[in-house]
Design a protein around this motif. Structure first.
Motif, PDB file in Angstrom:
ATOM      1  N   ASN A 179       0.969  -1.328   0.295  1.00 56.94           N
ATOM      2  CA  ASN A 179      -0.250   0.014   0.115  1.00 56.94           C
ATOM      3  C   ASN A 179       1.027   1.266  -0.156  1.00 56.94           C
ATOM      4  OD1 ASN A 179      -1.963  -1.715   0.162  1.00 56.94           O
ATOM      5  ND2 ASN A 179      -2.424  -1.264   2.227  1.00 56.94           N
ATOM      6  N   LEU A 180       2.237   1.343   0.355  1.00 58.14           N
ATOM      7  CA  LEU A 180       3.216   2.334   0.259  1.00 58.14           C
ATOM      8  C   LEU A 180       3.344   3.040  -0.661  1.00 58.14           C
ATOM      9  CD1 LEU A 180       5.824   1.351   2.493  1.00 58.14           C
ATOM     10  CD2 LEU A 180       3.857   2.946   3.164  1.00 58.14           C
ATOM     11  N   SER A 181       3.701   4.312  -1.364  1.00 64.15           N
ATOM     12  CA  SER A 181       3.426   4.873  -2.704  1.00 64.15           C
ATOM     13  C   SER A 181       5.318   4.336  -2.928  1.00 64.15           C
ATOM     14  CB  SER A 181       3.643   6.287  -2.785  1.00 64.15           C
ATOM     15  OG  SER A 181       4.944   6.471  -1.581  1.00 64.15           O
ATOM     16  N   LEU A 182       5.505   4.035  -4.518  1.00 60.30           N
ATOM     17  CA  LEU A 182       6.763   4.199  -4.882  1.00 60.30           C
ATOM     18  C   LEU A 182       8.309   4.647  -4.576  1.00 60.30           C
ATOM     19  CD1 LEU A 182       8.335   1.664  -6.804  1.00 60.30           C
ATOM     20  CD2 LEU A 182       7.565   3.636  -8.692  1.00 60.30           C
ATOM     21  N   GLN A 183       7.308   5.861  -4.115  1.00 64.59           N
ATOM     22  CA  GLN A 183       8.909   6.483  -3.854  1.00 64.59           C
ATOM     23  C   GLN A 183       9.281   6.057  -2.455  1.00 64.59           C
ATOM     24  OE1 GLN A 183       7.717  10.881  -4.242  1.00 64.59           O
ATOM     25  NE2 GLN A 183       9.722  10.806  -3.717  1.00 64.59           N
ATOM     26  N   VAL A 184       7.708   6.001  -1.596  1.00 65.23           N
ATOM     27  CA  VAL A 184       8.203   5.428  -0.441  1.00 65.23           C
ATOM     28  C   VAL A 184       8.846   4.118  -0.321  1.00 65.23           C
ATOM     29  CG1 VAL A 184       7.510   5.215   2.193  1.00 65.23           C
ATOM     30  CG2 VAL A 184       6.581   6.919   1.105  1.00 65.23           C
ATOM     31  N   LYS A 185       8.515   3.341  -0.947  1.00 66.35           N
ATOM     32  CA  LYS A 185       8.923   2.176  -0.802  1.00 66.35           C
ATOM     33  C   LYS A 185      11.268   2.244  -1.670  1.00 66.35           C
ATOM     34  CE  LYS A 185       5.067  -0.649  -2.551  1.00 66.35           C
ATOM     35  NZ  LYS A 185       4.518  -0.887  -3.427  1.00 66.35           N
ATOM     36  N   LEU A 186      10.781   3.083  -2.771  1.00 63.77           N
ATOM     37  CA  LEU A 186      12.418   3.116  -3.154  1.00 63.77           C
ATOM     38  C   LEU A 186      13.042   4.581  -1.653  1.00 63.77           C
ATOM     39  CD1 LEU A 186      11.399   5.059  -6.710  1.00 63.77           C
ATOM     40  CD2 LEU A 186      12.305   2.101  -5.938  1.00 63.77           C
ATOM     41  N   ILE A 187      12.945   5.156  -1.400  1.00 67.01           N
ATOM     42  CA  ILE A 187      13.393   5.354  -0.402  1.00 67.01           C
ATOM     43  C   ILE A 187      13.724   4.140   1.014  1.00 67.01           C
ATOM     44  CG2 ILE A 187      13.191   7.261   2.000  1.00 67.01           C
ATOM     45  CD1 ILE A 187      11.656   9.264  -0.232  1.00 67.01           C
ATOM     46  N   LEU A 188      12.702   3.347   1.424  1.00 68.16           N
ATOM     47  CA  LEU A 188      12.883   2.904   2.530  1.00 68.16           C
ATOM     48  C   LEU A 188      13.793   1.862   1.924  1.00 68.16           C
ATOM     49  CD1 LEU A 188       9.477   2.127   4.204  1.00 68.16           C
ATOM     50  CD2 LEU A 188      10.787   3.664   4.802  1.00 68.16           C
ATOM     51  N   SER A 222      18.040  10.532  -0.814  1.00 65.98           N
ATOM     52  CA  SER A 222      17.603   9.579  -1.897  1.00 65.98           C
ATOM     53  C   SER A 222      15.785   9.796  -2.586  1.00 65.98           C
ATOM     54  CB  SER A 222      16.785   8.465  -1.031  1.00 65.98           C
ATOM     55  OG  SER A 222      15.954   7.620  -1.639  1.00 65.98           O
ATOM     56  N   TYR A 223      15.343  11.413  -1.130  1.00 68.96           N
ATOM     57  CA  TYR A 223      13.738  11.712  -1.843  1.00 68.96           C
ATOM     58  C   TYR A 223      14.269  12.991  -3.733  1.00 68.96           C
ATOM     59  CZ  TYR A 223      10.070  15.101  -1.652  1.00 68.96           C
ATOM     60  OH  TYR A 223       8.925  15.793  -2.126  1.00 68.96           O
ATOM     61  N   SER A 224      15.173  13.899  -2.753  1.00 73.37           N
ATOM     62  CA  SER A 224      15.735  14.040  -4.274  1.00 73.37           C
ATOM     63  C   SER A 224      16.015  13.564  -5.403  1.00 73.37           C
ATOM     64  CB  SER A 224      17.143  15.431  -3.850  1.00 73.37           C
ATOM     65  OG  SER A 224      16.772  16.195  -3.069  1.00 73.37           O
ATOM     66  N   MET A 225      17.043  12.445  -5.891  1.00 72.88           N
ATOM     67  CA  MET A 225      17.028  11.427  -6.557  1.00 72.88           C
ATOM     68  C   MET A 225      16.104  11.069  -7.620  1.00 72.88           C
ATOM     69  SD  MET A 225      20.518  10.449  -5.141  1.00 72.88           S
ATOM     70  CE  MET A 225      20.738   9.299  -7.201  1.00 72.88           C
ATOM     71  N   GLN A 226      15.120  10.698  -6.586  1.00 74.11           N
ATOM     72  CA  GLN A 226      13.798  10.136  -7.015  1.00 74.11           C
ATOM     73  C   GLN A 226      12.897  10.597  -7.199  1.00 74.11           C
ATOM     74  OE1 GLN A 226      12.075   7.070  -3.521  1.00 74.11           O
ATOM     75  NE2 GLN A 226      14.853   6.505  -3.286  1.00 74.11           N
ATOM     76  N   ALA A 227      12.904  12.181  -6.655  1.00 69.97           N
ATOM     77  CA  ALA A 227      12.380  13.128  -6.939  1.00 69.97           C
ATOM     78  C   ALA A 227      12.416  13.289  -8.907  1.00 69.97           C
ATOM     79  CB  ALA A 227      11.410  14.237  -6.594  1.00 69.97           C
ATOM     80  N   ILE A 228      13.135  13.679  -9.064  1.00 71.23           N
ATOM     81  CA  ILE A 228      13.262  13.893 -10.380  1.00 71.23           C
ATOM     82  C   ILE A 228      13.521  12.119 -11.734  1.00 71.23           C
ATOM     83  CG2 ILE A 228      15.690  13.949 -12.231  1.00 71.23           C
ATOM     84  CD1 ILE A 228      17.175  14.722  -9.715  1.00 71.23           C
ATOM     85  N   ILE A 229      13.391  10.815 -10.707  1.00 72.08           N
ATOM     86  CA  ILE A 229      12.458   9.434 -11.673  1.00 72.08           C
ATOM     87  C   ILE A 229      11.230   9.850 -11.231  1.00 72.08           C
ATOM     88  CG2 ILE A 229      13.161   7.717 -11.704  1.00 72.08           C
ATOM     89  CD1 ILE A 229      15.844   7.827 -10.684  1.00 72.08           C
ATOM     90  N   LEU A 230      10.895  10.319 -10.890  1.00 69.78           N
ATOM     91  CA  LEU A 230       9.466   9.727 -10.181  1.00 69.78           C
ATOM     92  C   LEU A 230       8.849  10.799 -11.117  1.00 69.78           C
ATOM     93  CD1 LEU A 230       9.216   8.043  -6.691  1.00 69.78           C
ATOM     94  CD2 LEU A 230       9.449   6.968  -8.929  1.00 69.78           C
TER      95      LEU A 230
END
Length: 633
Positions: free
Chosen positions: A18-27, A333-341
């Motif tokens: 149920n978690l968002s993809l961004q949260v999963k990637l950060i975790l 991680s949030y900054s890098m994944q924000a660019i991707i997501l």
């Protein structure tokens, strides 16, 4: 228990889904880096703590060993002093006199014997007193060396010293004051005392007791030294359990030496033993050593408050560093994944609009050669294809409406045409033109079969009838030179077949067979056969025409299943060789209809021998069309 664990794991799995993809990637990013960092920090901290404790133990063991060496030296010193005292001849002679001495003799003893005795024995400043207590009543007391034994017979250690039978006895004495003279030591200062019985030359008669004293602060110099580690303090425990130590030591700020020693189980084992304990939450480390020669326990009491404080500070420091690292990793991680997501988010929003029915959504500019960029590229192509298909479907529906209108018009026109053909047939019969009547009958049957298209599948017998009507009409053109021969197995008469699948094949055979006739009588024989082979109905249409060259035959068979562009190129080659299909339906159309209806394993193929025959073989799945329902074998 096992089911509970499984339910717990399933709950975690459902929560993770149920978690968002961004949260999963950060975790996942944090766990992959953060957990090893935590484990490494934990290991490093434990190693540092163990190293600090090991160094602390080594240093305090060294302190205890040094104090033991000092004690052994003092024991040797006092033993050596005792040997000197008991081996002095003049002193022994005076102690063994058997008559009363006058004043002159006593003064001589004091001046020549006692003073020399003191000079030799008191040359070491650590020795506090050397006393000889005798029971010889003829010996006069000469202070402070020669005294009567009656002065000490009430002391508790006197009896113990006598029990040793000439061996030394060690005791710690709080008070050795015998008089109130100022020359005596302070009554509150403890001493380590060496006591030994001495006898007459016969070694059987008691003469007295030798006492050698040393201040406890000198005997245990390390214990009472003011220059020590603030976190450790040596403690001396006498055989009576009495505790002696430096009272002002910082180690005893919260708990006294007596209270701490009670928590240590004293043993008489050789070597240094270590025990760690707590008193009211305060941690201590005790190193104990037993000195059997003087029957004393030496304890080095170490307060772990500062050590534990340093360890806790290290833990806090590591915790702060790990927290800062975790925050940095999460931010990174949030900054890098924000660019991707960000691109995936744009795709998701676009898909949500498409799901709501907006197929004209403006696609976001998703660039890049990575997976997300490729996904965006294919999504754009997909949307363009969907819009194209929607437009085609709309055009097809419009064409369908137009075809329905045209069919309605044709239906009206066909009724008029059928009525006209029927009238012509009746007039021909009235006039005796029976050939024209038969032609009208065949033409009417053909037109009615082809124009009344209310289903795609018919029985093979209907298709055969259509071919017979077509050949009858074509015989008028070719003056009866067409010979149609049928060889249909009875079980194939109700075989399901596509409507208008045989007539184009026969038409193609007549066209090419009559164009290049090679028979002597000019007739073209067309033979149609149908039989069952391995759960399939095989229909063969063979003409006695001129046949097809081998290279052209191979190209014709390949053209049946070619892509449209390749087919058009190959068709141009066939046109140049004068083997084209002129009616627009042709064998390719028939094969495509069969493949769409029954699958790629069914369809047609062409066989031919130049100058002899051409045969089209049509393979269908064996399906019998019955009255109630179709029967599939």
């Amino acid at each position: 228990m096992g089911r509970a664990v499984i339910r717990w794991l399933l709950g975690i799995r459902a929560f993770a889904f149920n978690l968002s993809l961004q949260v999963k990637l950060i975790l996942s990013f944090v766990f992959v880096i953060f957990i090893p960092v935590v484990l490494f920090s934990w290991y490093t901290l434990n190693e540092e703590s163990a190293k600090a404790m090991k160094e602390l133990m080594k240093n305090n063991e060294n302190v205890l060993e040094v104090e033991e060496i000092n004690i052994e030296n003092n024991i040797e010193l006092m033993g050596w002093t005792a040997q000197l005292a008991l081996s002095n001849r003049e002193m022994n002679k005076y102690l063994q006199i058997e008559q009363t001495q006058d004043a002159a003799q006593v003064l001589h003893i004091k001046k020549d014997v006692v003073n020399n005795f003191q000079y030799f024995l008191f040359n070491n400043p650590r020795i506090a007193n050397v006393r000889l207590f005798t029971d010889n009543r003829y010996v006069n007391e000469i202070w402070p060396v020669i005294l009567q034994e009656t002065r000490i017979q009430d002391r508790p250690w006197h009896e113990e010293a006598m029990k040793q039978n000439g061996l030394p006895w060690w005791a710690i004495q709080e008070n050795i004051v015998l008089t109130g003279l100022p020359s005596e030591p302070s009554p509150n200062e403890p001493f380590m005392t060496y006591l030994q019985e001495f006898k007459y030359p016969d070694n059987a008669t008691h003469n007295g007791v030798l006492e050698i004293s040393m201040k406890l602060s000198n005997f245990f110099s390390g214990t009472f030294s003011s220059v020590q580690d603030a976190n450790s303090q040596l403690i001396v425990v006498a055989r009576s359990g009495e505790v002696f130590s430096l009272k002002g030591s910082p180690v005893f700020e919260q708990h006294s030496a007596e209270e701490l020693v009670k928590s240590v189980k004293l043993t008489s084992n050789s070597g240094i033993e270590t025990v760690q304990f707590k008193v009211n939450g305060q941690s201590y480390l005790a190193f104990q050593s037993y000195i059997p020669s003087i029957d004393v326990h030496l304890v080095n009491m170490v307060s772990l408050a500062d050590t534990m404080k340093d360890i806790n500070h290290s833990k806090v420091r590591y915790l702060v560093l790990i927290s800062l690292l975790a925050a940095f990793l999460i931010l990174l991680s949030y900054s890098m994944q924000a660019i991707i997501l960000r691109r995936l988010k744009a795709l998701r929003e676009s898909m949500q609009q498409v799901r709501s029915g907006n197929f004209n959504v403006e696609l976001p500019p998703i660039t890049g050669t990575d997976e997300v960029g490729e996904l965006g590229y294919h999504y754009r192509k997909l949307m363009l294809k969907i819009n194209e298909l929607i437009q085609e479907q709309a055009a097809r529906q419009a064409a369908g409406k137009e075809a329905e209108l045209r069919a309605l018009k044709n239906q009206i026109d066909s009724h008029f045409l059928f009525n006209t053909l029927e009238n012509v047939k009746m007039l021909a019969e009235i006039e005796g033109q029976y050939l024209i009547s038969e032609i009208m009958t065949s033409l009417g049957g053909m037109m009615r079969y082809s124009m009344e298209w209310n289903r795609d599948h018919v029985m093979l017998s209907d298709e055969i009838q259509q071919v017979q009507d077509y050949v009858s009409i074509m015989n008028i053109r070719y003056d009866g030179r067409l010979d149609l021969r049928l060889s249909i197995a009875p079980e194939c008469l109700k075989q399901e077949s596509l409507k208008m699948s045989l007539q184009p094949t026969v038409e193609n055979a007549i066209k090419h067979g009559m164009r290049r006739m090679h028979s002597s009588d000019g007739n073209l024989v067309i033979h149609i056969s149908a039989s069952l082979r391995d759960q399939a109905c095989v229909i063969e249409i063979t003409d006695s025409g001129c046949g097809i060259p081998e290279e052209t035959l191979g190209l014709l068979n390949r053209m049946l299943r070619m892509e449209e562009s390749a087919y058009q190129d190959a068709r141009q080659l066939i046109v140049r060789n004068d083997y084209q299909d002129s009616n627009g339906i042709g064998l390719r159309n028939v094969d495509q209809r069969l493949v769409m209806s029954y699958g790629v394993e069914y369809g047609i193929r062409i066989e031919s021998q130049e100058g002899s025959y051409t045969r089209v073989i049509m393979t269908l799945p064996y399906r019998v069309m019955g009255g109630r329902a179709d029967i599939y074998d």
